[in-house]
Design a protein around this motif. Structure first.
Motif, PDB file in Angstrom:
ATOM      1  N   TRP A   1      49.360 -46.712  28.773  1.00  0.00           N
ATOM      2  CA  TRP A   1      48.541 -46.497  27.583  1.00  0.00           C
ATOM      3  C   TRP A   1      49.290 -46.941  26.341  1.00  0.00           C
ATOM      4  O   TRP A   1      50.518 -46.878  26.299  1.00  0.00           O
ATOM      5  CB  TRP A   1      48.189 -45.010  27.447  1.00  0.00           C
ATOM      6  CG  TRP A   1      47.313 -44.504  28.527  1.00  0.00           C
ATOM      7  CD1 TRP A   1      47.701 -43.976  29.730  1.00  0.00           C
ATOM      8  CD2 TRP A   1      45.892 -44.494  28.529  1.00  0.00           C
ATOM      9  NE1 TRP A   1      46.604 -43.640  30.464  1.00  0.00           N
ATOM     10  CE2 TRP A   1      45.471 -43.934  29.754  1.00  0.00           C
ATOM     11  CE3 TRP A   1      44.925 -44.892  27.609  1.00  0.00           C
ATOM     12  CZ2 TRP A   1      44.138 -43.772  30.075  1.00  0.00           C
ATOM     13  CZ3 TRP A   1      43.588 -44.724  27.932  1.00  0.00           C
ATOM     14  CH2 TRP A   1      43.213 -44.170  29.161  1.00  0.00           C
ATOM     15  N   PHE A   2      48.564 -47.328  25.320  1.00  0.00           N
ATOM     16  CA  PHE A   2      49.137 -47.723  24.038  1.00  0.00           C
ATOM     17  C   PHE A   2      48.468 -46.917  22.938  1.00  0.00           C
ATOM     18  O   PHE A   2      47.249 -46.921  22.809  1.00  0.00           O
ATOM     19  CB  PHE A   2      48.965 -49.232  23.806  1.00  0.00           C
ATOM     20  CG  PHE A   2      49.757 -50.024  24.794  1.00  0.00           C
ATOM     21  CD1 PHE A   2      51.031 -50.451  24.495  1.00  0.00           C
ATOM     22  CD2 PHE A   2      49.253 -50.276  26.059  1.00  0.00           C
ATOM     23  CE1 PHE A   2      51.788 -51.141  25.432  1.00  0.00           C
ATOM     24  CE2 PHE A   2      49.997 -50.966  27.003  1.00  0.00           C
ATOM     25  CZ  PHE A   2      51.268 -51.398  26.679  1.00  0.00           C
ATOM     26  N   GLN A   3      49.279 -46.215  22.185  1.00  0.00           N
ATOM     27  CA  GLN A   3      48.779 -45.349  21.123  1.00  0.00           C
ATOM     28  C   GLN A   3      49.195 -45.922  19.781  1.00  0.00           C
ATOM     29  O   GLN A   3      50.393 -46.097  19.525  1.00  0.00           O
ATOM     30  CB  GLN A   3      49.364 -43.946  21.297  1.00  0.00           C
ATOM     31  CG  GLN A   3      48.980 -42.987  20.213  1.00  0.00           C
ATOM     32  CD  GLN A   3      49.444 -41.596  20.542  1.00  0.00           C
ATOM     33  OE1 GLN A   3      48.994 -40.996  21.512  1.00  0.00           O
ATOM     34  NE2 GLN A   3      50.363 -41.080  19.748  1.00  0.00           N
ATOM     35  N   GLN A   4      48.221 -46.222  18.939  1.00  0.00           N
ATOM     36  CA  GLN A   4      48.530 -46.778  17.629  1.00  0.00           C
ATOM     37  C   GLN A   4      49.080 -45.686  16.725  1.00  0.00           C
ATOM     38  O   GLN A   4      48.521 -44.597  16.629  1.00  0.00           O
ATOM     39  CB  GLN A   4      47.298 -47.406  16.991  1.00  0.00           C
ATOM     40  CG  GLN A   4      47.646 -48.170  15.740  1.00  0.00           C
ATOM     41  CD  GLN A   4      46.493 -49.034  15.257  1.00  0.00           C
ATOM     42  OE1 GLN A   4      45.365 -48.877  15.677  1.00  0.00           O
ATOM     43  NE2 GLN A   4      46.808 -49.958  14.384  1.00  0.00           N
ATOM     44  N   VAL A   5      50.224 -45.999  16.108  1.00  0.00           N
ATOM     45  CA  VAL A   5      50.871 -45.085  15.169  1.00  0.00           C
ATOM     46  C   VAL A   5      51.185 -45.855  13.889  1.00  0.00           C
ATOM     47  O   VAL A   5      51.357 -47.076  13.916  1.00  0.00           O
ATOM     48  CB  VAL A   5      52.160 -44.472  15.765  1.00  0.00           C
ATOM     49  CG1 VAL A   5      51.846 -43.595  16.973  1.00  0.00           C
ATOM     50  CG2 VAL A   5      53.162 -45.549  16.148  1.00  0.00           C
ATOM     51  N   PRO A   6      51.272 -45.166  12.747  1.00  0.00           N
ATOM     52  CA  PRO A   6      51.511 -45.877  11.483  1.00  0.00           C
ATOM     53  C   PRO A   6      52.957 -46.317  11.271  1.00  0.00           C
ATOM     54  O   PRO A   6      53.220 -47.272  10.548  1.00  0.00           O
ATOM     55  CB  PRO A   6      51.095 -44.854  10.427  1.00  0.00           C
ATOM     56  CG  PRO A   6      51.297 -43.522  11.085  1.00  0.00           C
ATOM     57  CD  PRO A   6      50.999 -43.759  12.548  1.00  0.00           C
ATOM     58  N   GLU A   7      53.889 -45.634  11.911  1.00  0.00           N
ATOM     59  CA  GLU A   7      55.302 -45.919  11.659  1.00  0.00           C
ATOM     60  C   GLU A   7      55.895 -46.792  12.754  1.00  0.00           C
ATOM     61  O   GLU A   7      55.469 -46.752  13.908  1.00  0.00           O
ATOM     62  CB  GLU A   7      56.106 -44.617  11.551  1.00  0.00           C
ATOM     63  CG  GLU A   7      56.315 -43.882  12.869  1.00  0.00           C
ATOM     64  CD  GLU A   7      55.132 -43.047  13.358  1.00  0.00           C
ATOM     65  OE1 GLU A   7      55.195 -42.570  14.511  1.00  0.00           O
ATOM     66  OE2 GLU A   7      54.157 -42.876  12.624  1.00  0.00           O
ATOM     67  N   GLY A   8      56.906 -47.586  12.386  1.00  0.00           N
ATOM     68  CA  GLY A   8      57.649 -48.371  13.364  1.00  0.00           C
ATOM     69  C   GLY A   8      58.627 -47.496  14.120  1.00  0.00           C
ATOM     70  O   GLY A   8      58.875 -46.339  13.760  1.00  0.00           O
ATOM     71  N   LYS A   9      59.198 -48.043  15.178  1.00  0.00           N
ATOM     72  CA  LYS A   9      60.161 -47.311  16.009  1.00  0.00           C
ATOM     73  C   LYS A   9      61.463 -47.109  15.248  1.00  0.00           C
ATOM     74  O   LYS A   9      61.965 -48.016  14.601  1.00  0.00           O
ATOM     75  CB  LYS A   9      60.418 -48.086  17.296  1.00  0.00           C
ATOM     76  CG  LYS A   9      61.374 -47.394  18.237  1.00  0.00           C
ATOM     77  CD  LYS A   9      61.625 -48.268  19.447  1.00  0.00           C
ATOM     78  CE  LYS A   9      62.751 -47.743  20.264  1.00  0.00           C
ATOM     79  NZ  LYS A   9      64.035 -47.799  19.598  1.00  0.00           N
ATOM     80  N   THR A  10      61.995 -45.913  15.341  1.00  0.00           N
ATOM     81  CA  THR A  10      63.316 -45.617  14.783  1.00  0.00           C
ATOM     82  C   THR A  10      64.112 -44.881  15.848  1.00  0.00           C
ATOM     83  O   THR A  10      63.589 -44.000  16.526  1.00  0.00           O
ATOM     84  CB  THR A  10      63.228 -44.732  13.520  1.00  0.00           C
ATOM     85  OG1 THR A  10      62.584 -43.514  13.861  1.00  0.00           O
ATOM     86  CG2 THR A  10      62.453 -45.412  12.407  1.00  0.00           C
ATOM     87  N   GLY A  11      65.349 -45.272  16.059  1.00  0.00           N
ATOM     88  CA  GLY A  11      66.185 -44.598  17.041  1.00  0.00           C
ATOM     89  C   GLY A  11      66.000 -45.132  18.457  1.00  0.00           C
ATOM     90  O   GLY A  11      65.158 -45.981  18.724  1.00  0.00           O
ATOM     91  N   LYS A  12      66.812 -44.604  19.347  1.00  0.00           N
ATOM     92  CA  LYS A  12      66.823 -45.023  20.744  1.00  0.00           C
ATOM     93  C   LYS A  12      65.708 -44.347  21.529  1.00  0.00           C
ATOM     94  O   LYS A  12      65.366 -43.204  21.276  1.00  0.00           O
ATOM     95  CB  LYS A  12      68.178 -44.658  21.356  1.00  0.00           C
ATOM     96  CG  LYS A  12      68.376 -45.140  22.775  1.00  0.00           C
ATOM     97  CD  LYS A  12      69.745 -44.715  23.291  1.00  0.00           C
ATOM     98  CE  LYS A  12      69.999 -45.190  24.691  1.00  0.00           C
ATOM     99  NZ  LYS A  12      68.992 -44.840  25.676  1.00  0.00           N
TER     100      LYS A  12
END
Length: 120
Positions: free
Chosen positions: A57-68
């Motif tokens: 599944w792919f869930q749209q989120v407003p923020e980019g990835k941060t951290g490991k």
């Protein structure tokens, strides 16, 4: 049994684009709705056309990835082909560890085995 895995979910700022990228890497296809589920529309997930692999599944989120990542995929595949599709190298293979840590276009890490098929 208390629970069973229904699928795996990845957060993404562009969920459809990342889903299509993973389709090209895994040989999956976009999961489309049936007559009972928005016929012909993308349902936010990808599926193994042979029915062997997990639903992703792919869930749209407003923020980019941060951290490991705290969870990642372990794949067997051709690193050069995956890089040509747009992955980036996080950690290269070494004598001790015959696997690469790569990142998808949104920075989600995953491992690709390059040795005897066993990831260590």
């Amino acid at each position: 049994m208390t629970a069973a895995i229904r699928g795996i979910c990845l957060d993404a700022t562009d969920d459809r684009k990342l889903a299509e990228w993973w389709c090209s890497v895994l040989g999956y296809r976009l999961k489309l709705g049936t007559a009972h589920e928005m016929k012909g529309k993308w349902l936010g997930s990808i599926e193994d056309p042979e029915g062997k692999g997990p639903l992703i599944w792919f869930q749209q989120v407003p923020e980019g990835k941060t951290g490991k990542n705290r969870l990642h995929f372990d794949l067997l595949g051709d690193v050069d082909e995956i890089l040509a599709l747009g992955a980036s190298v996080v950690t290269a293979s070494s004598e001790e560890n015959q696997w690469y840590v790569l990142a998808d276009p949104e920075g989600n890490e995953f491992c690709v085995g390059t040795g005897d098929g066993v990831l260590t």
